[in-house]
Enzyme design. Structure first.
Site, PDB file in Angstrom:
ATOM      1  N   ASP A 103      -0.184   4.930  -4.000  1.00 22.60           N
ATOM      2  CA  ASP A 103       0.873   5.921  -3.812  1.00 22.60           C
ATOM      3  C   ASP A 103       2.224   5.332  -4.238  1.00 22.60           C
ATOM      4  O   ASP A 103       3.189   6.074  -4.407  1.00 22.60           O
ATOM      5  CB  ASP A 103       0.943   6.414  -2.350  1.00 22.60           C
ATOM      6  N   TYR A 110      -1.824  -0.275  -3.171  1.00 25.92           N
ATOM      7  CA  TYR A 110      -1.442   1.057  -2.686  1.00 25.92           C
ATOM      8  C   TYR A 110      -1.007   1.908  -3.876  1.00 25.92           C
ATOM      9  O   TYR A 110       0.077   1.741  -4.429  1.00 25.92           O
ATOM     10  CB  TYR A 110      -0.323   0.932  -1.635  1.00 25.92           C
ATOM     11  N   ASP A 158      -5.096  13.154   9.981  1.00 29.87           N
ATOM     12  CA  ASP A 158      -3.774  12.532  10.123  1.00 29.87           C
ATOM     13  C   ASP A 158      -2.837  13.540  10.774  1.00 29.87           C
ATOM     14  O   ASP A 158      -3.255  14.631  11.173  1.00 29.87           O
ATOM     15  CB  ASP A 158      -3.252  12.054   8.753  1.00 29.87           C
ATOM     16  N   THR A 203      -1.708  10.210   0.098  1.00 27.93           N
ATOM     17  CA  THR A 203      -1.246  11.406  -0.610  1.00 27.93           C
ATOM     18  C   THR A 203      -0.095  12.146   0.072  1.00 27.93           C
ATOM     19  O   THR A 203       0.047  13.361  -0.098  1.00 27.93           O
ATOM     20  CB  THR A 203      -2.417  12.396  -0.809  1.00 27.93           C
ATOM     21  N   GLU A 204       0.732  11.427   0.827  1.00 29.81           N
ATOM     22  CA  GLU A 204       1.896  12.121   1.392  1.00 29.81           C
ATOM     23  C   GLU A 204       2.633  12.909   0.313  1.00 29.81           C
ATOM     24  O   GLU A 204       3.071  14.036   0.531  1.00 29.81           O
ATOM     25  CB  GLU A 204       2.881  11.110   1.998  1.00 29.81           C
ATOM     26  N   ASP A 215      -3.894   2.279  13.159  1.00 30.94           N
ATOM     27  CA  ASP A 215      -2.643   1.825  12.541  1.00 30.94           C
ATOM     28  C   ASP A 215      -1.443   2.604  13.080  1.00 30.94           C
ATOM     29  O   ASP A 215      -1.575   3.733  13.545  1.00 30.94           O
ATOM     30  CB  ASP A 215      -2.707   1.997  11.016  1.00 30.94           C
ATOM     31  N   GLU A 216      -0.305   1.963  12.984  1.00 32.48           N
ATOM     32  CA  GLU A 216       0.997   2.624  13.143  1.00 32.48           C
ATOM     33  C   GLU A 216       1.041   3.551  14.367  1.00 32.48           C
ATOM     34  O   GLU A 216       1.417   4.710  14.256  1.00 32.48           O
ATOM     35  CB  GLU A 216       1.327   3.427  11.878  1.00 32.48           C
ATOM     36  N   HIS A 218      -1.257   8.869  14.353  1.00 31.36           N
ATOM     37  CA  HIS A 218      -1.646   9.733  13.225  1.00 31.36           C
ATOM     38  C   HIS A 218      -2.560  10.878  13.679  1.00 31.36           C
ATOM     39  O   HIS A 218      -3.545  11.198  13.008  1.00 31.36           O
ATOM     40  CB  HIS A 218      -2.328   8.903  12.121  1.00 31.36           C
ATOM     41  N   ARG A 221      -3.490  14.194   4.164  1.00 30.92           N
ATOM     42  CA  ARG A 221      -2.122  14.635   3.836  1.00 30.92           C
ATOM     43  C   ARG A 221      -2.184  15.793   2.856  1.00 30.92           C
ATOM     44  O   ARG A 221      -1.478  16.786   3.008  1.00 30.92           O
ATOM     45  CB  ARG A 221      -1.320  13.473   3.241  1.00 30.92           C
TER      46      ARG A 221
HETATM   47  C1  ACM Z   1      -1.650   2.392   6.549  1.00 35.11           C
HETATM   48  O1  ACM Z   1      -1.137   2.375   5.432  1.00 35.11           O
HETATM   49  N1  ACM Z   1      -0.992   2.877   7.590  1.00 35.11           N
HETATM   50  C2  ACM Z   1      -3.000   1.900   6.768  1.00 35.11           C
END
Ligand code: ACM
Length: 537
Positions: free
Chosen positions: A390, A388, A165, A440-441, A296-297, A234, A136
């Site tokens: 962040d 996390y 990503d 780090t978004e 993920d996601e 991602h 990010r």
């Molecule tokens: C994640 O936070 N998507 C691993």
């Protein structure tokens, strides 16, 4: 005042003086640790720490201890006896912490006197990790090496590098130069929840020589670098560089906003081959036995709408897009296993069944860790409910943009790597350890990484290194006292940790109403995300 807290520490007779006449000798097998310690101490001592006779001697020796264990004795001389080079390195790190904080300035202000002490120490977990998201926001090689030194100071031993990503591809791949020519640069970044953009171009990537240097630098500090190439979600930066990897006819740009994107890889054989070619180069660069392929996601909308993906589902006899994702990830599990590496993936990879040997990085609360361990998979606990970084450290008006929930230093300190549901269960042995995650978004500089990572990383280090907390919980006042001393070390190094005026921020947890910082609402969100894992636990 050592952080993380050692297994045993007691004061002993005499004291040691570090000065320009101090000498250092080491077993030949510990030569690299000796070279590192000499380089750290020489500017502090004001001498070169030659092996010859001096006023006091530091000796590094091997003994019958676990590979990461050590025994440090400080009297008129210093002796570090270790089970192996890693243990000697940790003993040397502990010795540095016995010096006054000014020693961390490397300013040659000795002589320093260290009171006699005996420390016996070894880590609780073998995986003491930190994820750094350089996708990010890129971090320069120099800043990354500095961060590695900070991890080593806290006796962490795994750097999980999130290299790719939607918003950036940070690793040179010789076969596909467009991945960095195009994928490493974006025109601007989203700054908050209101959709505002900063209008400031951003980018950068590591050459393969950079990576070799980073991996070697980390290895000398007993840190394994685990690369992550995130897929099939991602991946917008890769698709921007190579539109043939995506599902859409129209071109994409490197992502400028964050969140869970729609743009995911297609499931053509050529795409799998592309990423296997990428991984071939990754395996050349990163000797770690573990490689993370994300998982993920991954939004499934494009696969639902894609005739090619639907055809693939039918050809493979799969039930739906969830099984397609599982098939995709398994293709890489087999690929890595054939090359002697183990696949690491986020807990979503549990959803469609997993190849044996795959390691689960459990992030959505504890559920994935419980489910994976009970199904015989090794687990790295990355619980977003504790680790996390962040997420903000306080709900104050002067804190960064809210993300997730509030995780105060004491929330991190209360973290227990083995989920409560697994305690007393033999499956707990599958918990390899834990990992804090610096996504780090919204963190666009090393200074902000410092602010978000510290001092929480110090609390985290104690949860993975120090002995398990007794039933009544960890000794918070003891940690506070040691942390106060530790912050002086971080000050001397120049770490821009989150500062507090007056006493440390041990306020009670604030009940901040509303999304996304309401803890109850946050837990409900995690429960909803992981509802499809519940039957696995
Ligand atoms: C994640 O936070 N998507 C691993």
């Amino acid at each position: 005042m050592i952080v993380p807290k050692p297994v045993r520490q007691e004061s002993g007779p005499g004291s040691f003086v570090l000065d320009g006449r101090t000498s250092l000798t080491a077993d030949p097998a510990l030569g690299e640790v000796a070279a590192w310690l000499r380089a750290e101490l020489a500017p502090v001592a004001g001498g070169e720490l030659l092996p010859g006779p001096g006023s006091g001697t530091i000796t590094l020796a091997l003994g019958d201890l676990p590979p990461e264990g050590y025994r440090l004795t400080v009297g008129a001389d210093v002796e570090i006896v270790a089970g192996g080079p890693a243990g000697a390195f940790y003993g040397a790190q502990t010795f540095r912490q016995l010096l006054p904080p000014g020693a961390f300035r490397r300013a040659g202000r000795g002589p320093y006197e260290v009171p006699g002490v005996r420390v016996e120490d070894e880590p609780r977990f073998g995986w003491r990790g930190c994820l750094l998201d350089v996708a990010r926001h890129f971090m320069t090689k120099h800043d990354l090496l500095r961060f590695i030194d900070l991890m080593a100071l806290h006796k962490l031993n795994v750097l999980h590098l999130h290299l790719t990503d939607d918003q950036g591809w940070r690793l040179e791949i010789r076969r596909y130069p467009r991945l960095t020519e195009v994928g490493a640069w974006r025109k601007e970044s989203q700054t908050g929840w209101n959709g505002a953009m900063d209008g400031r171009p951003h980018g950068g990537y590591y050459t393969q020589d950079d990576i070799r240097e980073i991996v070697a630098y980390a290895a000398r500090r007993h840190i394994m670098v685990v690369p992550e190439i995130d897929m099939p979600g991602h991946t917008q930066a890769a698709i921007a560089a190579h539109p043939e990897l995506g599902n859409l006819a129209e071109p994409l740009e490197v992502g400028t906003t964050w969140g869970i994107g729609d743009n995911v890889l297609n499931v053509e054989e050529s795409t799998i081959e592309f990423f296997q070619n990428v991984l071939e180069e990754v395996l050349e660069l990163f000797p770690a036995p573990y490689v993370c392929v994300g998982g993920d996601e991954c939004r499934k909308d494009q696969w639902k709408a894609s005739p090619a993906a639907q055809r693939r589902i039918r050809e493979l006899g799969l039930r739906d897009e969830e099984e397609l994702q599982s098939w995709f990830v398994r293709r890489f599990g087999g690929f890595l296993a054939a090359r002697g590496r183990r696949l690491v993936g986020w807990d979503e990879i549990l959803e469609g069944g997993l190849a044996p040997g795959a390691v689960v990085a459990s992030w959505r609360g504890d559920l994935g860790a419980v489910a994976a361990a009970r199904r015989g998979h090794d687990v790295i606990n990355c619980a977003n409910t504790s680790l996390y970084f962040d997420y903000r450290q306080s709900p104050g008006e002067d804190e960064p943009v809210p993300f997730g929930t509030v995780l105060m230093l004491e929330d991190v300190y209360a973290f227990e790597p083995v989920p409560a549901e697994l305690r007393g269960d033999p499956a707990a042995a599958h918990v390899l350890g834990a990992q804090c995650c610096v996504w780090t978004e919204l963190i666009d500089s090393t200074r902000q990484v410092d602010y978000m990572a510290f001092p929480r990383l110090a609390a985290f280090a104690e949860t993975v290194w120090s002995p398990a907390a007794p039933a009544e919980g960890r000794d918070l006042p003891d940690f506070r006292a040691r942390l106060a001393a530790h912050l002086e070390r971080l000050d001397a190094i120049g770490v821009e940790y989150r500062r507090v005026s007056g006493p440390l921020p041990w306020q009670t947890r604030p009940g901040v109403p509303g999304r996304p910082e309401d803890p109850a609402g946050w837990q409900a969100q995690i429960d909803a995300w992981t509802s499809n894992l519940r039957h696995l636990r």
